[in-house]
Design a protein around this motif. Structure first.
Motif, PDB file in Angstrom:
ATOM      1  N   PRO A 339       0.580  -1.212  -0.042  1.00  0.00           N
ATOM      2  CA  PRO A 339      -0.099   0.010   0.056  1.00  0.00           C
ATOM      3  C   PRO A 339       0.953   1.125  -0.103  1.00  0.00           C
ATOM      4  O   PRO A 339       0.394   2.443  -0.392  1.00  0.00           O
ATOM      5  N   ARG A 340       2.069   1.187   0.482  1.00  0.00           N
ATOM      6  CA  ARG A 340       2.839   2.366   0.666  1.00  0.00           C
ATOM      7  C   ARG A 340       4.033   2.403  -0.446  1.00  0.00           C
ATOM      8  O   ARG A 340       4.914   3.134  -0.554  1.00  0.00           O
ATOM      9  N   LEU A 341       3.782   1.329  -1.472  1.00  0.00           N
ATOM     10  CA  LEU A 341       4.858   1.620  -2.505  1.00  0.00           C
ATOM     11  C   LEU A 341       4.169   1.877  -3.783  1.00  0.00           C
ATOM     12  O   LEU A 341       3.472   2.041  -4.518  1.00  0.00           O
ATOM     13  N   MET A 342       5.260   3.015  -4.108  1.00  0.00           N
ATOM     14  CA  MET A 342       4.757   4.118  -5.017  1.00  0.00           C
ATOM     15  C   MET A 342       5.016   3.723  -6.649  1.00  0.00           C
ATOM     16  O   MET A 342       6.008   4.366  -7.136  1.00  0.00           O
ATOM     17  N   LEU A 343       4.650   2.635  -6.876  1.00  0.00           N
ATOM     18  CA  LEU A 343       5.230   1.770  -8.260  1.00  0.00           C
ATOM     19  C   LEU A 343       3.772   1.761  -9.248  1.00  0.00           C
ATOM     20  O   LEU A 343       2.656   1.687  -8.454  1.00  0.00           O
ATOM     21  N   SER A 344       3.853   2.224 -10.195  1.00  0.00           N
ATOM     22  CA  SER A 344       2.798   1.844 -11.204  1.00  0.00           C
ATOM     23  C   SER A 344       2.667   0.382 -11.506  1.00  0.00           C
ATOM     24  O   SER A 344       3.488  -0.389 -11.231  1.00  0.00           O
TER      25      SER A 344
END
Length: 414
Positions: A339-344
């Motif tokens: 949820p906190r991973l800013m990956l597309s």
């Protein structure tokens, strides 16, 4: 009210469906074991059951060759002898569901919606790997439930319960001991935040660190965890003697597995199996693990779920023995990190494909060695090095794209 009931039904439908699939796999496994040449049940499950059989006869579980686990596991599975041979599998798939329910509780506690939390939990609940491993009779789900239970209790500030579960998890399998430093640093940081400390002169930073180790939360946690681990160790040492310590703990520290596996060290250990330096090389293999675990603890202890995920992934990737079932040790923590991973979506799928590709490249020469009898040791070793490089790249991407929770916001919640 109808809207809330619909959400509740969706949640329980997901968990019920996931449990149902696992039960179906257990039933199919019984049929496959009876009618097909290739068996469904994991060989380890037969080892567990045989150890339980020895216990019911008043003997040591270690009379069963290759049983290298705590006697507690064999005791838990004695209903395999008295009730039904699939009791252990039912226990393991139940722990699978409990693990996801604990994940759901943690995500909801962070403010996530019911629907979103269920979506992340489904990555474990509907994962073919987790379903297959637990329904085949592998006990990894027990550890997943204990580890996630520890994290859940820590986040809810139920430190006594967290400490009990942590001590039990270390007793069940030694690898969670690597979480000790992140837990200590996390509890130390929270203790300082609660005490209202702000800036401290440069000359007193070391003193602050040492004093922080004496805060009440930290002492309570490790007193209970250490007590649980020590009491179980003393109990089983009294019952089974030195053999218990050797098979449960020392074997795994001194282990030099020369069979082909994903570990980058397996070929070195294979070539030096008869060397007088073999033991020293095996122990030296722990050094990269220890260095990386220390760095991860110092850098990410403020986010305990992320730190435990990184610890487990590092431990597995750099271990002397690395098999597919070990991947579950960190995959069960992945829904807390995503949820906190800013990956597309494209980037995430790319990393997933890369991870599976690394395993596929390794499996090709492993197949020719195992089933065709060809000498592909060097190719397996090179594929293992490639898989290590892929895992390292993925961890770097996770770290660089991870957005940690705002520290001030977390302190206010505490």
């Amino acid at each position: 009210m109808d809207w809330m009931m619909a959400k509740l039904l969706r949640k329980w439908s997901l968990f019920t469906f996931a449990f149902f699939i696992r039960v179906v796999l257990i039933v199919f496994g019984v049929y496959q074991d009876k009618t097909m040449v290739v068996k469904y049940t994991d060989i380890d499950y037969h080892v567990f059951t045989d150890a339980s059989h020895f216990i019911t006869e008043g003997a040591s579980p270690y009379h069963r060759a290759t049983y290298r686990y705590t006697p507690l596991l064999a005791w838990l599975l004695t209903p395999n002898i008295y009730l039904t041979s699939v009791f252990g599998k039912l226990l393991f798939v139940t722990c699978d569901i409990v693990s996801s329910y604990l994940t759901y509780g943690i995500l909801r506690g962070r403010g996530m919606s019911c629907q979103a939390a269920c979506g992340y939990c489904s990555l474990w609940l509907l994962n073919p790997l987790s379903m297959g491993v637990s329904s085949r009779g592998n006990a990894e789900s027990l550890l997943a439930a204990l580890v996630l239970g520890t994290l859940s209790c820590v986040e809810r500030r139920r430190l006594a319960a967290a400490a009990f579960l942590y001590g039990l998890s270390v007793h069940m399998k030694i690898y969670p001991v690597t979480y000790a430093l992140p837990l200590a640093l996390s509890l130390q940081t929270r203790g300082q935040a609660k005490a209202g400390e702000t800036t401290i002169p440069m000359g007193r930073r070391v003193a602050r660190f040492l004093l922080g180790l004496l805060n009440r939360d930290l002492l309570q946690f490790f007193t209970i965890a250490g007590g649980v681990f020590s009491l179980l160790t003393l109990l089983f040492y009294h019952m089974y003697g030195w053999e218990f310590l050797q098979e449960t703990y020392l074997y795994h520290l001194m282990r030099r597995d020369i069979r082909h596996n994903f570990s980058p060290y397996f070929y070195m250990l294979y070539l030096t199996a008869e060397s007088r330096w073999s033991l020293a090389l095996g122990l030296a293999a722990f050094l990269p693990q220890l260095a990386l675990l220390l760095l991860a603890s110092l850098a990410f202890h403020s986010d305990l779920a992320l730190c435990c995920f990184l610890h487990t992934a590092i431990f597995v990737s750099f271990n002397k023995v690395c098999t597919s079932q070990y991947f579950l040790w960190y995959l069960c923590l992945l829904p807390l990190v995503l949820p906190r991973l800013m990956l597309s979506l494209k980037q995430g799928l790319g990393l997933l494909v890369l991870w599976f590709a690394g395993q596929g490249i390794w499996l090709a020469p492993a197949y020719y060695l195992e089933f065709e009898g060809q000498n592909t040791f060097v190719l397996i070793w090179l594929a293992g090095l490639l898989f290590l490089a892929i895992n390292t790249f993925i961890l770097i991407q996770i770290i660089s794209h991870y957005k940690q929770e705002d520290t001030q916001h977390r302190q206010k919640l505490d």
